[in-house]
Design a protein around this motif. Structure first.
Motif, PDB file in Angstrom:
ATOM      1  N   VAL A 121      15.481   2.198 -54.942  1.00  0.00           N
ATOM      2  CA  VAL A 121      14.503   2.853 -54.088  1.00  0.00           C
ATOM      3  C   VAL A 121      13.358   3.455 -54.891  1.00  0.00           C
ATOM      4  O   VAL A 121      12.340   3.823 -54.320  1.00  0.00           O
ATOM      5  CB  VAL A 121      15.142   3.893 -53.128  1.00  0.00           C
ATOM      6  CG1 VAL A 121      16.062   3.226 -52.128  1.00  0.00           C
ATOM      7  CG2 VAL A 121      15.835   4.990 -53.889  1.00  0.00           C
ATOM      8  N   VAL A 126      11.139   0.309 -54.648  1.00  0.00           N
ATOM      9  CA  VAL A 126      10.731  -0.003 -53.277  1.00  0.00           C
ATOM     10  C   VAL A 126      11.120   1.181 -52.398  1.00  0.00           C
ATOM     11  O   VAL A 126      12.236   1.221 -51.868  1.00  0.00           O
ATOM     12  CB  VAL A 126      11.432  -1.290 -52.765  1.00  0.00           C
ATOM     13  CG1 VAL A 126      10.948  -1.645 -51.371  1.00  0.00           C
ATOM     14  CG2 VAL A 126      11.203  -2.443 -53.721  1.00  0.00           C
ATOM     15  N   ALA A 184      20.506  -2.182 -57.482  1.00  0.00           N
ATOM     16  CA  ALA A 184      20.423  -2.011 -56.028  1.00  0.00           C
ATOM     17  C   ALA A 184      21.664  -1.263 -55.548  1.00  0.00           C
ATOM     18  O   ALA A 184      22.535  -0.885 -56.349  1.00  0.00           O
ATOM     19  CB  ALA A 184      20.322  -3.381 -55.367  1.00  0.00           C
ATOM     20  N   HIS A 185      21.774  -1.072 -54.247  1.00  0.00           N
ATOM     21  CA  HIS A 185      22.925  -0.382 -53.661  1.00  0.00           C
ATOM     22  C   HIS A 185      24.214  -0.928 -54.255  1.00  0.00           C
ATOM     23  O   HIS A 185      24.444  -2.126 -54.295  1.00  0.00           O
ATOM     24  CB  HIS A 185      22.903  -0.561 -52.139  1.00  0.00           C
ATOM     25  CG  HIS A 185      24.164  -0.183 -51.464  1.00  0.00           C
ATOM     26  ND1 HIS A 185      24.658   1.103 -51.495  1.00  0.00           N
ATOM     27  CD2 HIS A 185      25.049  -0.913 -50.754  1.00  0.00           C
ATOM     28  CE1 HIS A 185      25.791   1.140 -50.818  1.00  0.00           C
ATOM     29  NE2 HIS A 185      26.042  -0.067 -50.364  1.00  0.00           N
ATOM     30  N   LEU A 203      23.430  -0.092 -44.604  1.00  0.00           N
ATOM     31  CA  LEU A 203      23.032  -0.928 -45.737  1.00  0.00           C
ATOM     32  C   LEU A 203      23.873  -2.192 -45.783  1.00  0.00           C
ATOM     33  O   LEU A 203      25.032  -2.197 -45.371  1.00  0.00           O
ATOM     34  CB  LEU A 203      23.197  -0.158 -47.050  1.00  0.00           C
ATOM     35  CG  LEU A 203      22.385   1.127 -47.198  1.00  0.00           C
ATOM     36  CD1 LEU A 203      22.768   1.833 -48.488  1.00  0.00           C
ATOM     37  CD2 LEU A 203      20.903   0.832 -47.163  1.00  0.00           C
ATOM     38  N   SER A 213      14.183   8.190 -52.349  1.00  0.00           N
ATOM     39  CA  SER A 213      13.152   7.378 -53.000  1.00  0.00           C
ATOM     40  C   SER A 213      12.296   8.233 -53.926  1.00  0.00           C
ATOM     41  O   SER A 213      12.017   7.847 -55.070  1.00  0.00           O
ATOM     42  CB  SER A 213      12.256   6.707 -51.948  1.00  0.00           C
ATOM     43  OG  SER A 213      12.989   5.811 -51.143  1.00  0.00           O
ATOM     44  N   THR A 259      12.025   3.457 -49.481  1.00  0.00           N
ATOM     45  CA  THR A 259      12.692   2.956 -48.292  1.00  0.00           C
ATOM     46  C   THR A 259      12.579   3.936 -47.136  1.00  0.00           C
ATOM     47  O   THR A 259      12.803   5.137 -47.320  1.00  0.00           O
ATOM     48  CB  THR A 259      14.170   2.690 -48.637  1.00  0.00           C
ATOM     49  OG1 THR A 259      14.205   1.788 -49.754  1.00  0.00           O
ATOM     50  CG2 THR A 259      14.927   2.077 -47.483  1.00  0.00           C
ATOM     51  N   ALA A 260      12.250   3.420 -45.954  1.00  0.00           N
ATOM     52  CA  ALA A 260      12.171   4.243 -44.754  1.00  0.00           C
ATOM     53  C   ALA A 260      13.504   4.929 -44.510  1.00  0.00           C
ATOM     54  O   ALA A 260      14.568   4.364 -44.777  1.00  0.00           O
ATOM     55  CB  ALA A 260      11.804   3.382 -43.542  1.00  0.00           C
ATOM     56  N   ASN A 261      13.458   6.143 -44.041  1.00  0.00           N
ATOM     57  CA  ASN A 261      14.630   6.973 -43.758  1.00  0.00           C
ATOM     58  C   ASN A 261      15.391   7.375 -45.023  1.00  0.00           C
ATOM     59  O   ASN A 261      16.495   7.883 -44.944  1.00  0.00           O
ATOM     60  CB  ASN A 261      15.569   6.295 -42.757  1.00  0.00           C
ATOM     61  CG  ASN A 261      14.880   6.025 -41.449  1.00  0.00           C
ATOM     62  OD1 ASN A 261      14.176   6.882 -40.908  1.00  0.00           O
ATOM     63  ND2 ASN A 261      15.044   4.822 -40.927  1.00  0.00           N
TER      64      ASN A 261
END
Length: 97
Positions: A2, A5, A44-45, A62, A14, A7-9
């Motif tokens: 994040v 990129v 990533a996650h 996710l 982020s 991330t919304a919410n």
């Protein structure tokens, strides 16, 4: 990821990870003459179970994350190989099974 990129919410997450990435770059420049290396890994996650324990509200939905053991192996390999930066794209092949 994040930090790469936003991330919304996930604005707070982020922002904090972006700040940490900037801190790492600045710290590396400050300490380079002392021979201290700063290593930035941004997988990533990763399936740690943390996403199921939201501190507030509902946990974000996710997709399946990366395998923690594969992420750890990739980070160790990066350190051993003298890499300084592992963007999220460096973790291909670390998918959870």
């Amino acid at each position: 990821m994040v930090s790469e990129v936003p991330t919304a919410n996930m604005a707070a997450d982020s922002a904090s990870k972006s700040a940490l990435a900037a801190w790492g770059k600045a710290t590396e420049r400050e300490l380079r003459r002392a021979g201290i290396r700063v290593f930035d890994a941004r997988p990533a996650h990763t399936e740690t179970g943390l996403v199921t324990r939201a501190l507030e509200g509902s946990a974000p939905k996710l997709a399946a994350g990366l395998d923690p053991a594969a992420v750890a192996r990739r980070i160790v390999a990066g350190i051993d190989d003298g890499e300084r930066d592992l963007p999220s794209s460096a973790f291909t092949g670390a998918e959870a099974s």
